[in-house]
Scaffold this motif. Structure first.
Motif, PDB file in Angstrom:
ATOM      1  N   HIS A   1       0.826  -1.214   0.000  1.00 24.70           N
ATOM      2  CA  HIS A   1       0.000   0.000   0.000  1.00 24.70           C
ATOM      3  C   HIS A   1       0.861   1.266   0.000  1.00 24.70           C
ATOM      4  CE1 HIS A   1      -3.153   2.836   1.010  1.00 24.70           C
ATOM      5  NE2 HIS A   1      -2.421   3.246   2.032  1.00 24.70           N
ATOM      6  N   TYR A   2       1.825   1.353   0.901  1.00 28.29           N
ATOM      7  CA  TYR A   2       2.628   2.573   1.020  1.00 28.29           C
ATOM      8  C   TYR A   2       3.680   2.690  -0.084  1.00 28.29           C
ATOM      9  CZ  TYR A   2       0.334   3.914   5.308  1.00 28.29           C
ATOM     10  OH  TYR A   2      -0.608   4.312   6.221  1.00 28.29           O
ATOM     11  N   ASN A   3       4.163   1.568  -0.582  1.00 29.15           N
ATOM     12  CA  ASN A   3       5.187   1.609  -1.631  1.00 29.15           C
ATOM     13  C   ASN A   3       4.629   2.123  -2.952  1.00 29.15           C
ATOM     14  OD1 ASN A   3       7.986   1.053  -2.298  1.00 29.15           O
ATOM     15  ND2 ASN A   3       7.188  -0.556  -3.628  1.00 29.15           N
ATOM     16  N   GLU A   4       3.318   1.906  -3.181  1.00 29.80           N
ATOM     17  CA  GLU A   4       2.665   2.355  -4.418  1.00 29.80           C
ATOM     18  C   GLU A   4       2.855   3.837  -4.691  1.00 29.80           C
ATOM     19  OE1 GLU A   4      -1.522   1.609  -4.486  1.00 29.80           O
ATOM     20  OE2 GLU A   4      -1.257  -0.531  -4.850  1.00 29.80           O
ATOM     21  N   SER A   5       2.872   4.641  -3.628  1.00 33.62           N
ATOM     22  CA  SER A   5       2.892   6.097  -3.798  1.00 33.62           C
ATOM     23  C   SER A   5       4.302   6.678  -3.798  1.00 33.62           C
ATOM     24  CB  SER A   5       2.078   6.757  -2.682  1.00 33.62           C
ATOM     25  OG  SER A   5       2.672   6.481  -1.434  1.00 33.62           O
TER      26      SER A   5
ATOM     27  N   VAL B   1      10.131   1.360   3.806  1.00 31.24           N
ATOM     28  CA  VAL B   1       9.099   1.995   2.976  1.00 31.24           C
ATOM     29  C   VAL B   1       8.473   3.179   3.703  1.00 31.24           C
ATOM     30  CG1 VAL B   1       6.795   1.627   1.986  1.00 31.24           C
ATOM     31  CG2 VAL B   1       8.617  -0.022   1.546  1.00 31.24           C
ATOM     32  N   LEU B   2       8.171   3.013   4.990  1.00 34.49           N
ATOM     33  CA  LEU B   2       7.550   4.109   5.744  1.00 34.49           C
ATOM     34  C   LEU B   2       8.519   5.269   5.952  1.00 34.49           C
ATOM     35  CD1 LEU B   2       5.408   2.205   8.397  1.00 34.49           C
ATOM     36  CD2 LEU B   2       4.695   3.154   6.184  1.00 34.49           C
ATOM     37  N   ALA B   3       9.811   4.967   6.086  1.00 34.69           N
ATOM     38  CA  ALA B   3      10.804   6.048   6.181  1.00 34.69           C
ATOM     39  C   ALA B   3      10.781   6.878   4.901  1.00 34.69           C
ATOM     40  CB  ALA B   3      12.193   5.471   6.429  1.00 34.69           C
ATOM     41  N   ARG B   4      10.736   6.211   3.771  1.00 31.30           N
ATOM     42  CA  ARG B   4      10.661   6.932   2.497  1.00 31.30           C
ATOM     43  C   ARG B   4       9.339   7.697   2.385  1.00 31.30           C
ATOM     44  NH1 ARG B   4      11.163   4.617  -2.653  1.00 31.30           N
ATOM     45  NH2 ARG B   4      11.950   6.690  -3.143  1.00 31.30           N
ATOM     46  N   TYR B   5       8.269   7.091   2.854  1.00 32.95           N
ATOM     47  CA  TYR B   5       6.959   7.741   2.797  1.00 32.95           C
ATOM     48  C   TYR B   5       6.963   9.041   3.597  1.00 32.95           C
ATOM     49  CZ  TYR B   5       1.871   8.241   3.022  1.00 32.95           C
ATOM     50  OH  TYR B   5       0.585   8.722   2.929  1.00 32.95           O
TER      51      TYR B   5
ATOM     52  N   PRO C   1      10.056   6.313  -7.543  1.00 29.69           N
ATOM     53  CA  PRO C   1      10.926   5.165  -7.824  1.00 29.69           C
ATOM     54  C   PRO C   1      12.373   5.446  -7.394  1.00 29.69           C
ATOM     55  CG  PRO C   1       9.559   5.690  -9.727  1.00 29.69           C
ATOM     56  CD  PRO C   1       9.377   6.805  -8.735  1.00 29.69           C
ATOM     57  N   LEU C   2      13.049   4.398  -6.961  1.00 28.94           N
ATOM     58  CA  LEU C   2      14.432   4.538  -6.494  1.00 28.94           C
ATOM     59  C   LEU C   2      15.418   4.320  -7.631  1.00 28.94           C
ATOM     60  CD1 LEU C   2      14.726   2.711  -3.053  1.00 28.94           C
ATOM     61  CD2 LEU C   2      15.286   5.075  -3.565  1.00 28.94           C
ATOM     62  N   ASN C   3      16.445   5.162  -7.716  1.00 29.79           N
ATOM     63  CA  ASN C   3      17.532   4.934  -8.666  1.00 29.79           C
ATOM     64  C   ASN C   3      18.879   5.001  -7.954  1.00 29.79           C
ATOM     65  OD1 ASN C   3      17.788   7.646  -8.224  1.00 29.79           O
ATOM     66  ND2 ASN C   3      17.145   8.267 -10.279  1.00 29.79           N
ATOM     67  N   SER C   4      18.847   4.913  -6.631  1.00 28.79           N
ATOM     68  CA  SER C   4      20.054   4.930  -5.819  1.00 28.79           C
ATOM     69  C   SER C   4      19.717   4.315  -4.470  1.00 28.79           C
ATOM     70  CB  SER C   4      20.558   6.364  -5.619  1.00 28.79           C
ATOM     71  OG  SER C   4      21.666   6.383  -4.748  1.00 28.79           O
TER      72      SER C   4
ATOM     73  N   GLU D   1      10.491  12.013  -2.103  1.00 28.50           N
ATOM     74  CA  GLU D   1      10.985  13.210  -2.807  1.00 28.50           C
ATOM     75  C   GLU D   1      12.207  13.816  -2.130  1.00 28.50           C
ATOM     76  OE1 GLU D   1      10.099  14.489  -5.695  1.00 28.50           O
ATOM     77  OE2 GLU D   1       8.418  13.119  -6.036  1.00 28.50           O
ATOM     78  N   ILE D   2      12.304  13.670  -0.808  1.00 26.24           N
ATOM     79  CA  ILE D   2      13.450  14.265  -0.102  1.00 26.24           C
ATOM     80  C   ILE D   2      14.339  13.190   0.541  1.00 26.24           C
ATOM     81  CG2 ILE D   2      12.340  16.504   0.261  1.00 26.24           C
ATOM     82  CD1 ILE D   2      11.801  15.616   3.184  1.00 26.24           C
ATOM     83  N   ASP D   3      14.305  11.976  -0.024  1.00 23.85           N
ATOM     84  CA  ASP D   3      15.231  10.939   0.443  1.00 23.85           C
ATOM     85  C   ASP D   3      16.660  11.438   0.320  1.00 23.85           C
ATOM     86  OD1 ASP D   3      13.460   8.897   1.148  1.00 23.85           O
ATOM     87  OD2 ASP D   3      13.446   8.022  -0.862  1.00 23.85           O
ATOM     88  N   VAL D   4      17.492  11.015   1.247  1.00 30.93           N
ATOM     89  CA  VAL D   4      18.919  11.325   1.195  1.00 30.93           C
ATOM     90  C   VAL D   4      19.571  10.176   0.427  1.00 30.93           C
ATOM     91  CG1 VAL D   4      20.997  11.784   2.524  1.00 30.93           C
ATOM     92  CG2 VAL D   4      18.763  12.468   3.441  1.00 30.93           C
ATOM     93  N   LEU D   5      20.090  10.474  -0.757  1.00 36.05           N
ATOM     94  CA  LEU D   5      20.619   9.431  -1.632  1.00 36.05           C
ATOM     95  C   LEU D   5      22.122   9.242  -1.475  1.00 36.05           C
ATOM     96  CD1 LEU D   5      18.610  10.220  -4.893  1.00 36.05           C
ATOM     97  CD2 LEU D   5      18.024   8.641  -3.038  1.00 36.05           C
ATOM     98  N   TRP D   6      22.551   8.014  -1.676  1.00 35.70           N
ATOM     99  CA  TRP D   6      23.973   7.661  -1.635  1.00 35.70           C
ATOM    100  C   TRP D   6      24.636   8.099  -2.935  1.00 35.70           C
ATOM    101  CZ3 TRP D   6      26.081   2.579  -3.694  1.00 35.70           C
ATOM    102  CH2 TRP D   6      27.457   2.455  -3.424  1.00 35.70           C
TER     103      TRP D   6
END
Length: 195
Positions: free
Chosen positions: A106-110, A169-173, A113-116, A179-184
């Motif tokens: 449910h939460y991953n749907e929204s 998933v919830l951390a990303r949510y 997408p990850l590219n890192s 949108e504001i994930d800290v990417l490697w």
């Protein structure tokens, strides 16, 4: 219902403690270490709940998970008996795992997408959820180590595995849906790519 009329028993003063079947084991026994990691995970989830708005669906989900983790700890603290009957003791079931999988989907749907790979951070909520995820992974590793020595309910490790996925998933949510994930950025301090 559990009634605790006395908090200290002095049993632990000699480095021993009782487990769910009343047997006495060393405090550094893998079963105790596993339950300790689950207890720590539950505490970190409590911290996460403190920064997640009370009225949020996520706060309610975390409340249910905290209760599940107590159930999991009860399962973990009672060795499986040879002649144990179904539902004789509180055990984690596939139903617990399926609930987590539905929440993940449910939460991953929204999510964006990850590219890192994602680094822990972003919002306070995300940071605490990532912290809980890393403690959850440790608890899972400890349970697998115990499972090499003793028969366990397989659903314990599977539940922890799914829970760490849900926490990710919830951390990303909570990072504005990713949108504001800290990417490697591999090799960043050595002059690697910055974007």
């Amino acid at each position: 219902m559990v009634t605790l009329s006395k908090i200290y028993t002095k049993t632990g003063d000699g480095g021993m403690t009782h487990i769910g079947d009343s047997s006495l084991v060393a405090k550094d026994d893998l079963r105790i270490e596993s339950n300790g990691d689950v207890d720590e995970l539950n505490s970190v989830i409590g911290l996460a709940r403190d920064v997640i708005p009370t009225e949020s669906d996520l706060n309610e989900i975390m409340s249910i998970i905290q209760n599940d983790l107590f159930d999991l700890g009860a399962d973990l603290s009672r060795p499986i008996e040879e002649d144990e009957k179904e539902k004789q003791y509180l055990r984690m079931s596939e139903v617990n795992i399926e609930k987590l999988e539905k929440l993940i989907d449910h939460y991953n749907e929204s999510l964006k997408p990850l590219n890192s790979f994602v680094l822990p951070g972003g919002t306070s909520e995300a940071s605490y959820l990532h912290f809980a995820r890393s403690v959850c992974r440790r608890a899972e590793r400890r349970v697998w180590a115990l499972a090499k020595r003793e028969k366990l309910n397989d659903n314990i490790a599977v539940y922890l595995n799914r829970l760490s996925d849900l926490l990710f998933v919830l951390a990303r949510y909570t990072n504005n849906k990713g949108e504001i994930d800290v990417l490697w950025h591999p090799g960043l301090s050595a002059g690697g790519e910055e974007n």
